[in-house]
Design a protein around this motif. Structure first.
Motif, short mmCIF file in Angstrom:
data_model
loop_
_atom_site.label_atom_id
_atom_site.label_comp_id
_atom_site.label_asym_id
_atom_site.label_seq_id
_atom_site.Cartn_x
_atom_site.Cartn_y
_atom_site.Cartn_z
N LYS A 1 52.66 -39.65 9.74
CA LYS A 1 51.21 -39.80 9.95
C LYS A 1 50.49 -38.48 9.74
CE LYS A 1 51.10 -43.67 13.17
NZ LYS A 1 50.91 -44.10 14.58
N GLY B 1 49.03 -37.60 6.37
CA GLY B 1 47.85 -38.32 5.88
C GLY B 1 48.28 -39.59 5.17
N GLU B 2 47.35 -40.50 5.04
CA GLU B 2 47.65 -41.76 4.38
C GLU B 2 47.11 -41.76 2.96
OE1 GLU B 2 47.18 -45.46 6.34
OE2 GLU B 2 47.77 -44.65 8.28
N GLY B 3 47.86 -42.39 2.11
CA GLY B 3 47.45 -42.54 0.72
C GLY B 3 47.41 -44.03 0.42
N ILE B 4 48.13 -44.41 -0.60
CA ILE B 4 48.21 -45.81 -1.00
C ILE B 4 48.95 -46.62 0.07
CG2 ILE B 4 49.14 -47.38 -2.74
CD1 ILE B 4 48.89 -45.06 -4.74
N SER C 1 50.57 -47.09 4.07
CA SER C 1 50.39 -46.69 5.46
C SER C 1 51.57 -45.81 5.86
CB SER C 1 50.33 -47.93 6.36
OG SER C 1 51.61 -48.54 6.44
N PHE D 1 55.39 -45.96 4.35
CA PHE D 1 56.02 -44.77 3.77
C PHE D 1 57.31 -44.44 4.52
CE2 PHE D 1 55.90 -40.02 2.93
CZ PHE D 1 56.36 -40.15 1.63
N SER E 1 52.67 -31.51 8.21
CA SER E 1 52.50 -32.65 9.12
C SER E 1 51.82 -32.26 10.43
CB SER E 1 53.84 -33.30 9.44
OG SER E 1 54.55 -32.55 10.41
#
Length: 125
Positions: A38, A41-44, A46, A50, A93
């Protein structure tokens, strides 16, 4: 080097990746692992998705280690992967509270992978 010891080291590596990937990321999602993802960060995907992909990859790596096939490539791959995952987790992170401790606890795994890469996969006696 003793083939039985080499096999034992390979088994230790396999069990570590199974525990980290299959158990802590797929079966019983570890909150700390999820927090690290987490923190990136989130991209495509969650963070949960991931983490699931990472867990599948770690489980496949465990099976590759257990097979003993392409042991040099697999050994160097996991050394690189451990270092990369540690560096990314520490630098990006914000969820790694003891970065030196993380590196120190991974030293035995790095040593086992190096030994297998150098001396071979061993065999069950």
């Amino acid at each position: 080097m003793n083939p039985g010891l080499l096999f034992f080291l390979r088994l230790v590596l396999c069990l570590n990746w199974l525990y980290q990937g299959l158990y802590l990321k797929l079966i019983k999602v570890d909150k700390h692992h999820l927090d690290v993802v987490k923190g990136l960060g989130e991209g495509i995907l969650s963070a949960q998705q991931f983490l699931w992909i990472i867990g599948i990859g770690e489980t496949i790596l465990a099976l590759g280690i257990l097979s003993g096939l392409y042991y040099r490539f697999v050994s160097w791959f996991q050394i690189g992967l451990i270092l990369l995952m540690n560096i990314i987790g520490i630098l990006f992170s914000g969820a790694i509270e003891a970065p030196i401790g993380l590196l120190i606890t991974n030293l035995p795994l790095l040593c086992c992978a190096y030994i297998i890469g150098k001396y071979g996969p061993g065999k069950l006696l």
